[in-house]
Design a protein around this motif. Structure first.
Motif, PDB file in Angstrom:
ATOM      1  N   ALA A   1       5.965  13.263  -9.674  1.00  3.79           N
ATOM      2  CA  ALA A   1       5.466  11.890 -10.318  1.00  3.79           C
ATOM      3  C   ALA A   1       5.028  10.841  -9.244  1.00  3.79           C
ATOM      4  N   THR A   2       5.134  11.152  -8.015  1.00  4.76           N
ATOM      5  CA  THR A   2       4.986  10.068  -6.983  1.00  4.76           C
ATOM      6  C   THR A   2       3.864   8.885  -7.441  1.00  4.76           C
ATOM      7  N   ARG A   3       2.535   9.785  -7.321  1.00  5.10           N
ATOM      8  CA  ARG A   3       1.301   8.596  -8.025  1.00  5.10           C
ATOM      9  C   ARG A   3       1.574   7.948  -9.200  1.00  5.10           C
ATOM     10  N   GLU A   4       2.142   8.557 -10.449  1.00  2.00           N
ATOM     11  CA  GLU A   4       2.481   7.795 -11.600  1.00  2.00           C
ATOM     12  C   GLU A   4       3.401   6.711 -11.437  1.00  2.00           C
ATOM     13  N   ILE A   5       4.401   7.021 -10.466  1.00  4.02           N
ATOM     14  CA  ILE A   5       5.544   5.896 -10.497  1.00  4.02           C
ATOM     15  C   ILE A   5       4.803   4.808  -9.528  1.00  4.02           C
TER      16      ILE A   5
ATOM     17  N   LEU B   1      -3.299   4.773  -2.198  1.00  7.26           N
ATOM     18  CA  LEU B   1      -4.385   5.660  -1.485  1.00  7.26           C
ATOM     19  C   LEU B   1      -3.908   7.184  -1.503  1.00  7.26           C
ATOM     20  N   THR B   2      -4.911   8.082  -2.116  1.00  7.78           N
ATOM     21  CA  THR B   2      -4.636   9.388  -2.188  1.00  7.78           C
ATOM     22  C   THR B   2      -5.268  10.202  -1.254  1.00  7.78           C
ATOM     23  N   THR B   3      -4.779  11.515  -1.309  1.00 11.53           N
ATOM     24  CA  THR B   3      -5.601  12.434  -0.311  1.00 11.53           C
ATOM     25  C   THR B   3      -5.355  13.986  -1.049  1.00 11.53           C
ATOM     26  N   PRO B   4      -6.394  14.985  -0.879  1.00 12.41           N
ATOM     27  CA  PRO B   4      -6.042  16.181  -1.592  1.00 12.41           C
ATOM     28  C   PRO B   4      -5.360  16.981  -0.876  1.00 12.41           C
TER      29      PRO B   4
ATOM     30  N   PRO C   1       3.270  12.653   7.824  1.00 13.16           N
ATOM     31  CA  PRO C   1       3.636  11.032   7.705  1.00 13.16           C
ATOM     32  C   PRO C   1       2.504  10.185   8.744  1.00 13.16           C
ATOM     33  N   ALA C   2       2.301  11.173  10.030  1.00  9.13           N
ATOM     34  CA  ALA C   2       1.073  10.099  10.897  1.00  9.13           C
ATOM     35  C   ALA C   2       0.141   9.790  10.351  1.00  9.13           C
ATOM     36  N   ALA C   3      -0.709  10.709   9.693  1.00 12.21           N
ATOM     37  CA  ALA C   3      -1.936  10.785   8.706  1.00 12.21           C
ATOM     38  C   ALA C   3      -1.595   9.676   7.518  1.00 12.21           C
ATOM     39  N   ALA C   4      -0.382   9.667   6.799  1.00 10.03           N
ATOM     40  CA  ALA C   4      -0.228   8.688   5.980  1.00 10.03           C
ATOM     41  C   ALA C   4      -0.224   7.325   6.289  1.00 10.03           C
ATOM     42  N   ARG C   5       0.566   7.298   7.377  1.00 15.82           N
ATOM     43  CA  ARG C   5       0.613   5.754   7.939  1.00 15.82           C
ATOM     44  C   ARG C   5      -0.637   5.248   8.430  1.00 15.82           C
ATOM     45  N   ASN C   6      -1.567   6.112   8.976  1.00 18.29           N
ATOM     46  CA  ASN C   6      -2.811   5.731   9.539  1.00 18.29           C
ATOM     47  C   ASN C   6      -3.863   5.232   8.413  1.00 18.29           C
ATOM     48  N   ARG C   7      -3.791   5.974   7.518  1.00 20.49           N
ATOM     49  CA  ARG C   7      -4.470   5.652   6.172  1.00 20.49           C
ATOM     50  C   ARG C   7      -4.097   4.272   5.923  1.00 20.49           C
ATOM     51  N   GLY C   8      -2.738   4.143   5.647  1.00 20.12           N
ATOM     52  CA  GLY C   8      -2.357   2.677   5.189  1.00 20.12           C
ATOM     53  C   GLY C   8      -2.733   1.573   6.300  1.00 20.12           C
ATOM     54  N   ILE C   9      -2.694   1.650   7.526  1.00 18.92           N
ATOM     55  CA  ILE C   9      -3.044   0.988   8.447  1.00 18.92           C
ATOM     56  C   ILE C   9      -4.440   0.593   8.314  1.00 18.92           C
ATOM     57  N   ARG C  10      -5.384   1.394   8.139  1.00 25.40           N
ATOM     58  CA  ARG C  10      -6.745   1.247   8.097  1.00 25.40           C
ATOM     59  C   ARG C  10      -6.945   0.603   6.825  1.00 25.40           C
ATOM     60  N   ALA C  11      -6.328   0.674   5.777  1.00 24.63           N
ATOM     61  CA  ALA C  11      -6.552  -0.106   4.523  1.00 24.63           C
ATOM     62  C   ALA C  11      -5.984  -1.384   4.413  1.00 24.63           C
ATOM     63  N   SER C  12      -4.984  -1.702   5.076  1.00 26.54           N
ATOM     64  CA  SER C  12      -4.367  -2.868   5.330  1.00 26.54           C
ATOM     65  C   SER C  12      -5.225  -4.106   5.907  1.00 26.54           C
TER      66      SER C  12
ATOM     67  N   ILE D   1       0.863  -1.191  -0.121  1.00 21.59           N
ATOM     68  CA  ILE D   1      -0.093   0.071  -0.248  1.00 21.59           C
ATOM     69  C   ILE D   1       0.625   1.415  -0.031  1.00 21.59           C
ATOM     70  N   VAL D   2       0.584   2.171  -0.972  1.00 20.22           N
ATOM     71  CA  VAL D   2       1.431   3.356  -1.071  1.00 20.22           C
ATOM     72  C   VAL D   2       0.305   4.292  -0.586  1.00 20.22           C
ATOM     73  N   ALA D   3       0.692   5.178   0.631  1.00 23.56           N
ATOM     74  CA  ALA D   3      -0.223   6.280   1.101  1.00 23.56           C
ATOM     75  C   ALA D   3       0.308   7.336   0.624  1.00 23.56           C
ATOM     76  N   ASP D   4      -0.024   8.016  -0.561  1.00 22.87           N
ATOM     77  CA  ASP D   4       0.516   9.510  -0.985  1.00 22.87           C
ATOM     78  C   ASP D   4      -0.248  10.409  -0.421  1.00 22.87           C
ATOM     79  N   ASP D   5       0.697  11.362   0.177  1.00 27.81           N
ATOM     80  CA  ASP D   5       0.192  12.327   1.060  1.00 27.81           C
ATOM     81  C   ASP D   5       0.318  13.901   0.159  1.00 27.81           C
ATOM     82  N   ALA D   6      -0.579  13.960  -0.868  1.00 27.42           N
ATOM     83  CA  ALA D   6      -0.752  14.912  -1.666  1.00 27.42           C
ATOM     84  C   ALA D   6       0.438  15.238  -2.488  1.00 27.42           C
ATOM     85  N   SER D   7       1.152  14.553  -3.037  1.00 27.07           N
ATOM     86  CA  SER D   7       2.469  14.848  -4.082  1.00 27.07           C
ATOM     87  C   SER D   7       1.941  15.774  -5.043  1.00 27.07           C
TER      88      SER D   7
END
Length: 333
Positions: free
Chosen positions: A45-49, A58-61, A66-77, A36-42
């Motif tokens: 080209a992070t999302r394209e890679i 996982l994307t967010t606007p 990093p705390a919020a990004a990791r939390n989104r990854g944990i919830r989705a895993s 799971i890649v939790a992109d933090d509104a990059s």
């Protein structure tokens, strides 16, 4: 049977390193069940890679840290073990297998994290060499049972998050220290020199010092909230005290040239404060590089001391600065 592993990679403007990170993750001797890649509104080209690999993206606007990004990854895993890898790290091929072995051998340990190798992911010069030598050494000298987890390369049993909650999203730095403080009250944490990665570290002096100053502002607020003895510390107390003494005594030199001896003594104290680190650097890169290393190390300490002082003042004046004030089992959810 081995538990299933979910790899969670928080990423923000990580186009330079993400492909190397993901290639290393997919080359593991123990393949993960999901990545799971939790992109933090990059904005690069992070999302394209990430889309070039079979990851769950996982994307967010809005950038939330990093705390919020990791939390989104944990919830989705879905895995029984969540394996965190920073997007600027390329784990060694046996990293997941090593973490699982340690977890299996030590049932009371619920979290295993690792160390940076001295070889960089990309060689960007002497400042990066300074960063990696220091990062490798202070981790390597603290291996075994510890009170703090560093989540750049870290495996955690999912039940830990079910029990203590997730990362405190009020923090954009030291979020791993705060979570560790809650974790260690109930679970063992292990730092292993067998669990390794190559890291793309800071390579420019001024941006590195500026980032260190910003991160250090959270040292006092997080330390005030800590329960029990302090956890891992990257720098020796003597070096920090010597730097503070230098700052305190330097203005005295304006009163009399004789008083210049005080900040000079503080500098000598600083240079001698961590003899094992100095010896390690000299063996790795020679005496000339050691002189450069100590000069940069002193500038980093200046950033730490001044940042901590500013952060302590902000903590006193702003109730929203620092860890969540109502932290408990539900913190971070």
């Amino acid at each position: 049977m081995q538990p299933q592993v979910s790899v969670v990679i928080p990423a923000y403007n990580s186009a330079r390193t993400l492909a190397a990170c993901l290639a290393a993750v997919y080359a593991q001797s123990h393949p993960p069940a999901e990545v799971i890649v939790a992109d933090d509104a990059s904005t690069d080209a992070t999302r394209e890679i990430a889309g070039e690999f079979p990851v769950r993206l996982l994307t967010t606007p809005v950038n939330r840290g990093p705390a919020a990004a990791r939390n989104r990854g944990i919830r989705a895993s879905t895995g029984e073990v969540v394996f965190f890898v920073d997007a600027d790290c390329a784990p060694s091929s046996t990293a997941i297998a090593t973490a699982l072995r340690i977890l299996a051998q030590t049932p009371d340990v619920a979290c295993v994290h690792g160390i940076y190798l001295t070889e960089p992911l990309y060689d960007d010069g002497p400042v990066e060499a300074y960063r990696l030598l220091h990062a490798h050494h202070w981790r390597a000298r603290n291996t075994g049972r510890v009170r703090t987890a560093i989540f750049a390369l870290c495996a955690v049993r999912r039940t830990v998050f079910d029990d203590i909650g997730l990362f405190d999203e009020n923090l954009r730095a030291s979020e791993d220290v705060e979570l560790s403080d809650r974790m260690v009250q109930r679970y063992g944490i292990w730092l292993s020199a067998e669990l390794t990665c190559r890291h793309d570290d800071d390579s420019r002096l001024w941006p590195m010092l500026r980032k260190q100053f910003g991160r250090s502002q959270l040292l006092v607020p997080v330390a005030v909230r800590e329960r029990g003895p302090a956890g891992l510390r990257a720098n020796r107390p003597g070096g920090v005290l010597a730097t503070a003494a230098f700052l305190a005594t330097l203005p005295l030199a304006l009163l009399s040239p004789v008083l210049l001896a005080l900040p000079v003594a503080a500098l000598i104290w600083f240079a001698a404060a961590d003899a094992p680190l100095a010896g390690f650097v000299r063996r790795q890169r020679g005496t000339a590089f050691l002189a450069f290393f100590l000069a940069v190390h002193f500038l980093v300490h200046l950033s730490i001391v001044t940042g901590a002082a500013v952060g302590g003042l902000r903590f006193l004046l702003d109730r929203d600065f620092g860890p969540s004030r109502t932290l408990g089992v539900e913190a971070g959810r």
